[in-house]
Design an enzyme around this catalytic site. Structure first.
Site, PDB file in Angstrom:
ATOM      1  N   GLN A  23       0.915  -1.148  -0.062  1.00 34.20           N
ATOM      2  CA  GLN A  23       0.024   0.080   0.044  1.00 34.20           C
ATOM      3  C   GLN A  23       0.736   1.247   0.193  1.00 34.20           C
ATOM      4  OE1 GLN A  23      -3.063   0.358  -0.388  1.00 34.20           O
ATOM      5  NE2 GLN A  23      -4.207  -1.482   0.469  1.00 34.20           N
ATOM      6  N   ASP A 126      -6.891 -10.312   2.091  1.00 34.00           N
ATOM      7  CA  ASP A 126      -6.608  -8.957   1.245  1.00 34.00           C
ATOM      8  C   ASP A 126      -6.462  -9.338  -0.070  1.00 34.00           C
ATOM      9  OD1 ASP A 126      -6.355  -6.475   0.557  1.00 34.00           O
ATOM     10  OD2 ASP A 126      -4.846  -6.074   1.852  1.00 34.00           O
ATOM     11  N   CYS A 154     -10.319  -4.152  -2.380  1.00 31.50           N
ATOM     12  CA  CYS A 154     -10.243  -2.848  -3.264  1.00 31.50           C
ATOM     13  C   CYS A 154     -11.498  -2.983  -4.365  1.00 31.50           C
ATOM     14  CB  CYS A 154      -8.944  -2.615  -3.684  1.00 31.50           C
ATOM     15  SG  CYS A 154      -8.572  -3.998  -5.006  1.00 31.50           S
ATOM     16  N   GLU A 199     -11.008   1.382   0.112  1.00 28.79           N
ATOM     17  CA  GLU A 199     -10.884   0.012   0.506  1.00 28.79           C
ATOM     18  C   GLU A 199     -12.103  -0.465   1.262  1.00 28.79           C
ATOM     19  OE1 GLU A 199      -7.870  -2.385   0.654  1.00 28.79           O
ATOM     20  OE2 GLU A 199      -7.749  -1.291  -1.311  1.00 28.79           O
TER      21      GLU A 199
END
Length: 206
Positions: A23, A126, A154, A199
């Protein structure tokens, strides 16, 4: 150059290879990961599964709160970064597996989840924009020891389709049918200012 860079995030140090995901909005990422940690509610005898772990950021940030972290990612350079990052931060209770989650997760569950040393199993997912493979969702659903799952996405559209498979009871309930998850909490964080992207974080429990 050496083929990688170093960065700091939430008081930890990270090595990052060119093909590894990391990130880029560090202040907002720390807010995101604190929320993930709060919702994971891990305990000293928890086994934490870090699915699509990348360079190991989430698992390593929660490692001090749990008995063991096992991460999996299909990008070999990212997994090697995660192993290096564990060493860089003096973390000895984390291991990382290189491979597609759909190929590796069931073996990880068979090896670790049944271990009586762990009182519970918490999963953090994730994934990339495509979401999780159906076989990964099935393995998570079928592992009764996983009572809590934190899903970071996302791509809200794929999050919905993934969560539906985890939360909707099977058409024909049998005695050994897995208990579906419930989704008591969800929120969105703006890691991408001035864009339409966010997110999304969702807590699943059963």
């Amino acid at each position: 150059g050496p083929g990688f860079i170093h960065d700091a995030l939430c008081e930890l140090k990270f090595r990052i290879s060119p093909t590894a995901f990391f990130q880029v909005n560090s202040p907002a990422t720390c807010v995101l990961y604190k929320l993930v940690g709060d919702w994971a509610a891990a305990r000293p005898k928890t086994l934490l599964l870090d699915i699509c772990c990348g360079t190991g950021t989430i698992g390593l940030m929660l490692a001090s709160k749990v008995a063991k972290v096992v991460g999996v990612d299909n990008v070999e350079s990212a997994v090697e970064d995660a192993r290096v990052n564990a060493a860089l931060n003096g973390i000895g209770n984390a291991e990382f597996v290189a491979g597609k989650a759909e190929d590796a997760l069931q073996s990880i569950l068979d090896l670790h989840a049944a271990n009586d040393a762990y009182e519970d199993v918490v999963a953090v997912c994730d994934p990339p924009r495509a979401g999780l493979h159906k076989s990964v969702l099935r393995a998570l659903l079928d592992c009764a020891k996983i009572r809590r799952l934190v899903f970071v996405s996302c791509n809200p559209d794929n999050l919905i389709s993934n969560v539906a498979l985890l939360c909707v009871p099977p058409p024909a309930r049998r005695a050994n049918s897995p208990t579906p998850f419930l989704a008591p909490s969800a929120t969105a964080l703006d890691l991408f200012p001035h864009t339409a992207h966010v997110e999304t974080v969702m807590l699943l429990e059963r």
